[in-house]
Write a protein that holds these residues in place. Structure first.
Motif, short mmCIF file in Angstrom:
data_model
loop_
_atom_site.label_atom_id
_atom_site.label_comp_id
_atom_site.label_asym_id
_atom_site.label_seq_id
_atom_site.Cartn_x
_atom_site.Cartn_y
_atom_site.Cartn_z
N PHE A 158 54.51 43.49 -28.62
CA PHE A 158 54.11 44.59 -29.51
C PHE A 158 55.33 45.44 -29.91
CE2 PHE A 158 52.47 48.92 -30.18
CZ PHE A 158 51.39 48.69 -31.01
N THR A 164 53.98 56.72 -30.98
CA THR A 164 54.06 56.61 -29.52
C THR A 164 55.25 57.40 -28.97
OG1 THR A 164 52.99 54.47 -29.73
CG2 THR A 164 54.02 54.92 -27.62
N CYS A 205 53.15 48.33 -20.69
CA CYS A 205 54.44 48.88 -21.12
C CYS A 205 55.07 48.16 -22.31
CB CYS A 205 55.42 48.91 -19.95
SG CYS A 205 55.94 47.26 -19.40
N ILE A 258 50.63 42.89 -18.64
CA ILE A 258 49.98 41.63 -18.26
C ILE A 258 50.71 40.44 -18.89
CG2 ILE A 258 48.33 41.42 -20.17
CD1 ILE A 258 46.20 40.80 -17.96
N ALA A 298 56.34 40.24 -22.40
CA ALA A 298 56.61 41.68 -22.48
C ALA A 298 57.43 42.12 -21.27
CB ALA A 298 55.30 42.46 -22.57
N ASP A 317 47.88 43.15 -14.24
CA ASP A 317 46.69 43.50 -15.00
C ASP A 317 46.42 44.98 -14.73
OD1 ASP A 317 44.27 43.71 -16.23
OD2 ASP A 317 43.28 42.12 -15.08
N ALA A 355 46.35 40.45 -27.93
CA ALA A 355 46.07 41.06 -26.62
C ALA A 355 46.66 42.47 -26.52
CB ALA A 355 46.61 40.20 -25.50
N ALA A 356 47.60 42.79 -27.42
CA ALA A 356 48.19 44.14 -27.42
C ALA A 356 47.39 45.09 -28.29
CB ALA A 356 49.63 44.07 -27.92
C1 LIG Z 1 49.52 48.67 -27.76
S1 LIG Z 1 50.64 47.71 -26.79
C2 LIG Z 1 51.69 49.02 -26.18
C3 LIG Z 1 53.02 48.57 -25.70
C4 LIG Z 1 53.99 49.71 -25.40
N1 LIG Z 1 53.50 50.59 -24.37
C5 LIG Z 1 54.26 50.50 -26.66
O1 LIG Z 1 53.70 51.58 -26.83
O2 LIG Z 1 55.04 50.02 -27.48
C6 LIG Z 1 49.61 47.30 -25.41
C7 LIG Z 1 50.28 46.47 -24.33
O3 LIG Z 1 49.29 46.27 -23.29
C8 LIG Z 1 49.44 44.96 -22.76
N2 LIG Z 1 48.16 44.60 -22.13
C9 LIG Z 1 47.02 44.13 -22.69
N3 LIG Z 1 46.06 43.97 -21.76
C10 LIG Z 1 46.60 44.35 -20.58
C11 LIG Z 1 46.12 44.42 -19.25
N4 LIG Z 1 44.87 44.07 -18.94
N5 LIG Z 1 46.95 44.85 -18.28
C12 LIG Z 1 48.23 45.20 -18.57
N6 LIG Z 1 48.75 45.15 -19.81
C13 LIG Z 1 47.95 44.75 -20.81
C14 LIG Z 1 49.84 44.12 -23.94
O4 LIG Z 1 50.50 42.93 -23.50
C15 LIG Z 1 50.74 45.09 -24.72
O5 LIG Z 1 52.09 44.93 -24.35
#
Ligand SMILES: C[S@@+](CC[C@H](N)C(=O)[O-])C[C@H]1O[C@@H](n2cnc3c(N)ncnc32)[C@H](O)[C@@H]1O
Length: 299
Positions: free
Chosen positions: A89, A95, A123, A146, A150, A178, A220-221
Motif C-alpha cells: 500500500f 495518514t 504498518c 500480515i 509489506a 495478523d 487486502a490493504a
Molecule cells: C491501508 S494499509 C495501511 C498501511 C500503512 N499503515 C499506511 O498507512 O501506509 C493497511 C495495511 O494493513 C495490512 N493488513 C490487512 N489485513 C491485516 C491483518 N489482518 N493484520 C495485519 N495487517 C493487515 C495490509 O497488508 C496493509 O499493509
C-alpha cells in the motif's frame, strides 16, 4: 533542443488527456525522475536523448494510471522519504495527520514517564511507525503487517533510515502478524499509543475507486471485510487489553463510519472518544483513551 520546461508542459498535456488528477505536479516529478533535475529549478536545461527516452517510458506508465509513487519509487511522508514498491500500500498524505497525532501522544507519554511504548498493527511500508521513531527519540515502536512483502519493505525502510540515525534501529521492531496476535504478550497493558491505518473500505467500493487504487494497491490493504469495519472493530475491541492506563488509541477510518467507530469505542469502555478531521475537513480519525484509573491489562 527540448528543454526541461518544454518537456514538463508536454507531459502535463499528455497526463491531462489521460485523466490524471494532478497532471502538472506529476509531470514535474516524472521529469525529475528521468533527468535528476527539477524543471522549476533548471527550466532551460536540455533534455538529453537518453533522458527523453526514459521520460517517455515513465510517462507511458503514468498514462496507464500506475501511481506516481510506484513509478518514482518513493514518497515523502512527514520528515521521511519512504520507499514504495508494487504489492505494498502506498502511504497517503492524510495518514501524515494520523502519524502526527501518534507523535504528539508519544511525546506526552515521554513527558510523563520518560519513554513511550507504541504499537502499529497494519504498518504497510512502515511510514507511520518510522515517523514516530524518527520524531520521538524515547519511543520504542513495535510495528506489524500480515503481508510478508509489506514487512520486508518496512524493514528495508528501517535499514535505510538507520543510515542517518543508527540508534533508531534498536528502538523499532517489525514483525509479520495478523493484527495484534504476534506482538509480545508482555506488552499487554503497557502500550502508550496504539495507532493503525487498517483496511476499512467495504468491498462494494471497488467499483468506484480510481484505477490507481483499484488496480495497484493490494486489495487486502483496502477492504476490511465485506462491510469494511471488521478490522476497525477488532482493533477497538482489543485496545483496552493492550493500552496502559491513560494510553491512546488512534485509528484512521472511512469517513462514512465515524459514528460506528465511536459506538464501538464506547462499547469497549474507552474514554474521551472523538473524531479528528483530515485535510479536507472530513471526520477521518478516531481518538480514544484508556481510563487513567484502569488497573492494567484486561484479557
Ligand atoms: C491501508 S494499509 C495501511 C498501511 C500503512 N499503515 C499506511 O498507512 O501506509 C493497511 C495495511 O494493513 C495490512 N493488513 C490487512 N489485513 C491485516 C491483518 N489482518 N493484520 C495485519 N495487517 C493487515 C495490509 O497488508 C496493509 O499493509
Amino acid at each position: 533542443m527540448t528543454t526541461l520546461a518544454t518537456a514538463a508542459v508536454h507531459v502535463t498535456e499528455v497526463l491531462t488527456q489521460a485523466g490524471v488528477m494532478s497532471p502538472a505536479v506529476d509531470a514535474r516529478w516524472l521529469v525529475e525522475a528521468a533527468t535528476g533535475l527539477d524543471p522549476r529549478a533548471a527550466p532551460a536545461a536540455e533534455l538529453t536523448p537518453a533522458a527523453g527516452a526514459l521520460l517517455s517510458e515513465l510517462v507511458a506508465r503514468r498514462r496507464m494510471r500506475e501511481p506516481l509513487q510506484l513509478i518514482v519509487g518513493s514518497t515523502a511522508f512527514r520528515t521521511l522519504d519512504v520507499t514504495c514498491q508494487p504489492g505494498v500500500f502506498v502511504p497517503r498524505p492524510e495518514t501524515e495527520i494520523l502519524a502526527g497525532l501518534a507523535v504528539d501522544a508519544a511525546r506526552r507519554a515521554v513527558v510523563v514517564k520518560g519513554s513511550a511504548l507504541v504499537l502499529e498493527p497494519c504498518c504497510g511500508t512502515g511510514a507511520v511507525a518510522l515517523s514516530i521513531a524518527a520524531e520521538v527519540a524515547d519511543a520504542e515502536v513495535h510495528a506489524a503487517d500480515i503481508s510478508e512483502e509489506a514487512v520486508r519493505l518496512a524493514r528495508t525502510n528501517l535499514v535505510r533510515l538507520c543510515a542517518d540515525r543508527p540508534a533508531m534501529g534498536e528502538r523499532v521492531h517489525i514483525l509479520e502478524s495478523d493484527l495484534l496476535a504476534g506482538f509480545d504478550p508482555a506488552l499487554r497493558g503497557r502500550v502508550d499509543v496504539l495507532v493503525s491505518n487498517p483496511p476499512y473500505l467495504p468491498v462494494r467500493d471497488l467499483e468506484v475507486l480510481p484505477v490507481e487504487v483499484a488496480s495497484h494497491d493490494p486489495h487486502a490493504a483496502l477492504f476490511g471485510g465485506v462491510d469494511g469495519h471488521e478490522l476497525v472493530d477488532a482493533l477497538v475491541g482489543a485496545a483496552p487489553s493492550w493500552l496502559a492506563p491513560g494510553g491512546t488509541l488512534l485509528l484512521e477510518l472511512d469517513v462514512r463510519r465515524g459514528q460506528d467507530a465511536i459506538d464501538a469505542a464506547d462499547r469497549a469502555g474507552l474514554k474521551e472518544v472523538r473524531l479528528v478531521p483530515d485535510l479536507a475537513g472530513a471526520p477521518r480519525f478516531l481518538v480514544a483513551s484508556q481510563d487513567a484509573r484502569s488497573t492494567g491489562a484486561r484479557r
